[in-house]
Structures are given as C-alpha cells and as structure tokens.
Motif scaffolding. Sequence first.
Motif, PDB file in Angstrom:
ATOM      1  N   ILE A 245       5.825   0.548  14.132  1.00  0.00           N
ATOM      2  CA  ILE A 245       5.528  -0.860  13.895  1.00  0.00           C
ATOM      3  C   ILE A 245       6.700  -1.722  14.353  1.00  0.00           C
ATOM      4  CG2 ILE A 245       4.092  -0.348  11.876  1.00  0.00           C
ATOM      5  CD1 ILE A 245       6.476  -1.317  10.136  1.00  0.00           C
ATOM      6  N   GLY A 246       6.463  -3.033  14.417  1.00  0.00           N
ATOM      7  CA  GLY A 246       7.542  -3.984  14.598  1.00  0.00           C
ATOM      8  C   GLY A 246       8.039  -4.151  16.015  1.00  0.00           C
ATOM      9  N   ALA A 247       9.280  -4.613  16.094  1.00  0.00           N
ATOM     10  CA  ALA A 247       9.878  -4.988  17.376  1.00  0.00           C
ATOM     11  C   ALA A 247      10.826  -3.900  17.889  1.00  0.00           C
ATOM     12  CB  ALA A 247      10.643  -6.304  17.208  1.00  0.00           C
ATOM     13  N   HIS A 248      11.195  -4.029  19.177  1.00  0.00           N
ATOM     14  CA  HIS A 248      12.188  -3.160  19.821  1.00  0.00           C
ATOM     15  C   HIS A 248      11.787  -1.686  19.797  1.00  0.00           C
ATOM     16  CE1 HIS A 248      14.622  -6.751  19.894  1.00  0.00           C
ATOM     17  NE2 HIS A 248      14.533  -6.853  18.589  1.00  0.00           N
ATOM     18  N   LYS A 249      10.482  -1.442  19.979  1.00  0.00           N
ATOM     19  CA  LYS A 249       9.994  -0.064  19.997  1.00  0.00           C
ATOM     20  C   LYS A 249      10.584   0.732  21.150  1.00  0.00           C
ATOM     21  CE  LYS A 249       5.567  -1.640  18.102  1.00  0.00           C
ATOM     22  NZ  LYS A 249       4.099  -1.761  18.350  1.00  0.00           N
ATOM     23  N   ALA A 250      10.843   0.041  22.269  1.00  0.00           N
ATOM     24  CA  ALA A 250      11.326   0.735  23.462  1.00  0.00           C
ATOM     25  C   ALA A 250      12.709   1.330  23.264  1.00  0.00           C
ATOM     26  CB  ALA A 250      11.338  -0.222  24.661  1.00  0.00           C
ATOM     27  N   VAL A 251      13.453   0.857  22.274  1.00  0.00           N
ATOM     28  CA  VAL A 251      14.788   1.398  22.012  1.00  0.00           C
ATOM     29  C   VAL A 251      14.802   2.154  20.679  1.00  0.00           C
ATOM     30  CG1 VAL A 251      16.139  -0.139  23.456  1.00  0.00           C
ATOM     31  CG2 VAL A 251      15.476  -0.914  21.188  1.00  0.00           C
ATOM     32  N   GLY A 252      13.661   2.795  20.378  1.00  0.00           N
ATOM     33  CA  GLY A 252      13.619   3.748  19.274  1.00  0.00           C
ATOM     34  C   GLY A 252      13.424   3.186  17.900  1.00  0.00           C
ATOM     35  N   ARG A 253      12.995   1.938  17.782  1.00  0.00           N
ATOM     36  CA  ARG A 253      12.804   1.359  16.464  1.00  0.00           C
ATOM     37  C   ARG A 253      11.355   1.511  16.006  1.00  0.00           C
ATOM     38  NH1 ARG A 253      17.885   0.960  18.443  1.00  0.00           N
ATOM     39  NH2 ARG A 253      19.225  -0.164  16.987  1.00  0.00           N
ATOM     40  N   GLY A 254      11.172   1.482  14.691  1.00  0.00           N
ATOM     41  CA  GLY A 254       9.849   1.276  14.131  1.00  0.00           C
ATOM     42  C   GLY A 254       9.075   2.465  13.614  1.00  0.00           C
ATOM     43  N   GLU A 255       9.559   3.699  13.762  1.00  0.00           N
ATOM     44  CA  GLU A 255       8.765   4.838  13.289  1.00  0.00           C
ATOM     45  C   GLU A 255       8.850   4.968  11.771  1.00  0.00           C
ATOM     46  OE1 GLU A 255       8.148   9.664  13.880  1.00  0.00           O
ATOM     47  OE2 GLU A 255       9.344   8.528  15.324  1.00  0.00           O
ATOM     48  N   LEU A 256       7.712   5.295  11.154  1.00  0.00           N
ATOM     49  CA  LEU A 256       7.674   5.418   9.703  1.00  0.00           C
ATOM     50  C   LEU A 256       6.833   6.613   9.287  1.00  0.00           C
ATOM     51  CD1 LEU A 256       4.616   4.357   8.819  1.00  0.00           C
ATOM     52  CD2 LEU A 256       5.638   2.129   9.259  1.00  0.00           C
ATOM     53  N   ALA A 257       6.904   6.944   8.005  1.00  0.00           N
ATOM     54  CA  ALA A 257       6.073   7.973   7.386  1.00  0.00           C
ATOM     55  C   ALA A 257       5.653   7.467   6.011  1.00  0.00           C
ATOM     56  CB  ALA A 257       6.838   9.291   7.272  1.00  0.00           C
ATOM     57  N   MET A 258       4.586   8.029   5.472  1.00  0.00           N
ATOM     58  CA  MET A 258       4.063   7.566   4.186  1.00  0.00           C
ATOM     59  C   MET A 258       3.745   8.737   3.271  1.00  0.00           C
ATOM     60  SD  MET A 258       1.252   4.743   5.390  1.00  0.00           S
ATOM     61  CE  MET A 258       1.680   3.352   6.452  1.00  0.00           C
ATOM     62  N   GLU A 259       4.018   8.562   1.987  1.00  0.00           N
ATOM     63  CA  GLU A 259       3.571   9.466   0.924  1.00  0.00           C
ATOM     64  C   GLU A 259       2.988   8.584  -0.165  1.00  0.00           C
ATOM     65  OE1 GLU A 259       3.489  12.710   0.712  1.00  0.00           O
ATOM     66  OE2 GLU A 259       4.658  13.295   2.497  1.00  0.00           O
ATOM     67  N   LEU A 260       1.644   8.560  -0.282  1.00  0.00           N
ATOM     68  CA  LEU A 260       0.974   7.617  -1.175  1.00  0.00           C
ATOM     69  C   LEU A 260       0.078   8.356  -2.166  1.00  0.00           C
ATOM     70  CD1 LEU A 260      -0.176   5.033   1.545  1.00  0.00           C
ATOM     71  CD2 LEU A 260       1.962   5.017   0.239  1.00  0.00           C
ATOM     72  N   ASN A 261      -0.086   7.751  -3.332  1.00  0.00           N
ATOM     73  CA  ASN A 261      -0.984   8.260  -4.359  1.00  0.00           C
ATOM     74  C   ASN A 261      -2.065   7.227  -4.633  1.00  0.00           C
ATOM     75  OD1 ASN A 261       0.545  10.735  -5.111  1.00  0.00           O
ATOM     76  ND2 ASN A 261       2.092   9.241  -5.735  1.00  0.00           N
ATOM     77  N   ALA A 262      -3.285   7.699  -4.844  1.00  0.00           N
ATOM     78  CA  ALA A 262      -4.400   6.791  -5.074  1.00  0.00           C
ATOM     79  C   ALA A 262      -4.912   6.900  -6.501  1.00  0.00           C
ATOM     80  CB  ALA A 262      -5.542   7.091  -4.095  1.00  0.00           C
ATOM     81  N   SER A 263      -5.395   5.789  -6.998  1.00  0.00           N
ATOM     82  CA  SER A 263      -6.044   5.766  -8.311  1.00  0.00           C
ATOM     83  C   SER A 263      -7.160   4.735  -8.290  1.00  0.00           C
ATOM     84  CB  SER A 263      -5.035   5.439  -9.421  1.00  0.00           C
ATOM     85  OG  SER A 263      -4.460   4.163  -9.212  1.00  0.00           O
ATOM     86  N   VAL A 264      -8.170   4.983  -9.095  1.00  0.00           N
ATOM     87  CA  VAL A 264      -9.259   4.027  -9.270  1.00  0.00           C
ATOM     88  C   VAL A 264      -9.080   3.384 -10.635  1.00  0.00           C
ATOM     89  CG1 VAL A 264     -11.745   3.713  -9.526  1.00  0.00           C
ATOM     90  CG2 VAL A 264     -10.854   5.253  -7.764  1.00  0.00           C
ATOM     91  N   ILE A 265      -8.992   2.065 -10.642  1.00  0.00           N
ATOM     92  CA  ILE A 265      -8.810   1.313 -11.881  1.00  0.00           C
ATOM     93  C   ILE A 265     -10.139   0.661 -12.237  1.00  0.00           C
ATOM     94  CG2 ILE A 265      -7.532  -0.535 -13.020  1.00  0.00           C
ATOM     95  CD1 ILE A 265      -5.304  -0.036 -10.924  1.00  0.00           C
ATOM     96  N   ARG A 266     -10.686   1.076 -13.361  1.00  0.00           N
ATOM     97  CA  ARG A 266     -11.962   0.547 -13.819  1.00  0.00           C
ATOM     98  C   ARG A 266     -11.725  -0.446 -14.947  1.00  0.00           C
ATOM     99  NH1 ARG A 266     -12.633   6.002 -12.760  1.00  0.00           N
ATOM    100  NH2 ARG A 266     -14.242   6.473 -11.211  1.00  0.00           N
ATOM    101  N   GLN A 267     -12.354  -1.594 -14.829  1.00  0.00           N
ATOM    102  CA  GLN A 267     -12.188  -2.633 -15.839  1.00  0.00           C
ATOM    103  C   GLN A 267     -13.190  -2.426 -16.965  1.00  0.00           C
ATOM    104  OE1 GLN A 267     -10.686  -4.604 -17.906  1.00  0.00           O
ATOM    105  NE2 GLN A 267      -9.981  -5.965 -16.278  1.00  0.00           N
TER     106      GLN A 267
END
Length: 324
Positions: A245-267
């Motif tokens: 994502i983002g700017a200056h990708k050509a010079v090696g910027r912007g790579e990311l990784a994700m570790e996410l948890n999901a939940s369902v919230i019931r009202q």
Amino acid sequence: MSMLETLDVSGKLLAVSPIAVSPPGAAFSSDDKGAPQRLPSVGKNRYLPASTFRHVLRYGTIRVVQEAMKAQGKSLSLDALLMLDKGFFAQRKKDKGTLPGRSNGKMKAKDVLRMEQEVREKNPLLGLFGVWTIPSMLRVRNAFPIPNAQGQTYTVASGLVRKALEEDLVDALTKEDAEDYLQRLDDWSEADKETTGLKHISERPWEEIVAGVECEWGYQIHRFTPFQSGAVLAGLRYFASDPVIGAHKAVGRGELAMELNASVIRQDILNGPQSAEAGTLTLRRGEFRVDGLLAEHLSEFDRLAKAGFPGMDFHCLPALVEGE
C-alpha cells in the motif's frame, strides 16, 4: 443474518517494510519544500488512514467480481463500475433527459427509501461499500501503530530516488553518445537536469512507519450477509498476491501482513450485546488463510460467483437526484 448483527474483524497489521502514505491535504502540513511529507497524525501519533485500506478492499473485491462476470460472458458497464469502485458517476453532458433507471428530478422521501431498498436487495455490493444517498455497511478503521521497545513508530526517509549515470554505463556508450551526454550536463540548467534524470535528484523526504512495527487495525460490517462478508474476504485474498500500500513502492515501501480475529456481535435489546468468535484471518505475501465462520462466508461468495451471482444485478444503481 439478523438486522442487529455486526461482523467485527480486527487485530494486528505488521509493517513488513517501511510504509509511507501521502493522502492529499493530510500529508502536507508545511509549504516548506525542505520539510518531509507527513503521515496523517492525531497530535504526535502518526497513523495509516482508513481511506487507504478501504481502497484496497473495494478495488480487490471489484476485480474479483469483474473476473467472475467475465467467466460468465458478462461485464460491468462504465456507470456500474464507477458506482462500485468510486461510489459515484458523473452524467455526461451530451446525455439529455432521464437516463434509463434514473430520475433527474426531485424525489419524495418514500421514493428515496424505496429506491434504496431496491438497490440494497439487487446490488448488495453497493449496500456494502456505499454510494451517494446510500450509507455504507462497511466501516474501515485507521491503522494506529503500537510503539516498539524504543517507543518509535515512524522515521523520516531521505527522499533520495535518482542520481546521475554510473561511470561504467557512460563508458559503455559510443564515443559520440558519451560526448553528447557530457555536453548535456554542461548545457542544461540545474532545473532541467532535475526533471530529465541527468543529475542526482533529492526529492522532499517523507515520513514512514518503521518496518517491524505492529498496528491495530480492522473493519466491521453492520447488518452483514455471508455474501457481503465473503466479498470483502475475496478482495483481501486478491490483495495477498502483492500486499503493498501507499507511496514509494518502487523503493521497497508499503508491504504489510495481517493477523486478524473475527467475531459476530449480536444486539440483544434486553440483555445487551452478545459476542461469538467467528474465525481468524492470516494474510502475507503469497498466503491467505481464513477459518471458522469467515471460511464459510468466503465459500458462499465463491459459490455465488461461479454461478454468475444469481438474483443480483450490479447494474441496479440509485437514481440521480436533483443537485447531484
């Protein structure tokens, strides 16, 4: 799904490489050309804006939808594509009167509500991402870095992006071309050299999130359906092939990784909100994994995509209301 259920997917986002973003306005806090391009900030806290991630989700999902429709011998019209990807479209000046399926006059409140209901039912992606007159069900958060052991989350890059030809490259030129190159260095003004690549360019430095820093990030879908949740997951799966994502990708910027948890919230109106685990999501370059309820959502999206999205009409768009 119940009208009072919200899917929350949140956790850690890792800056695999430094990440720089430069949204217009928020990124430039000074007219001083020597000052670095700023990351968005709240006080002294720099962050990555939700708009950057919202674009990732929206773009990835639409690309998957395009390819699925192509496999069925179908395609998105320009208006439909603009609505899905950008959230609006502009009527061409040469178009006069009322376009098919749209009204150029004033609409009564009941007609607006009826139109919104029809669009949400027939075109669930517009209900998900939102469009003018129709609020988005998808909420995307800013990514706020968590300070590392040294308390550092961002730094300033030098801005060095170009320099003169290396001597061995010049030596490999013919005698005439080498003389021509040296003559250009002498003849062109300093300003011209900076725009033609004939000399070193040191552009304005920029702020960037430090590689290795973790950020708190996530998204929610209010009143979600399995298809809509699966559509977002399909967009992230597409993103996993090149998670930058983002700017200056050509010079090696912007790579990311994700570790996410999901939940369902019931009202539960009488007893308060109830939360249940809904799976996990792992994303890094070349890898995308989901389990639990998230895996079921992605499978449901894939099933409907392979069937040509039965019962859906991505060309069902909101009417143009006077003043738009």
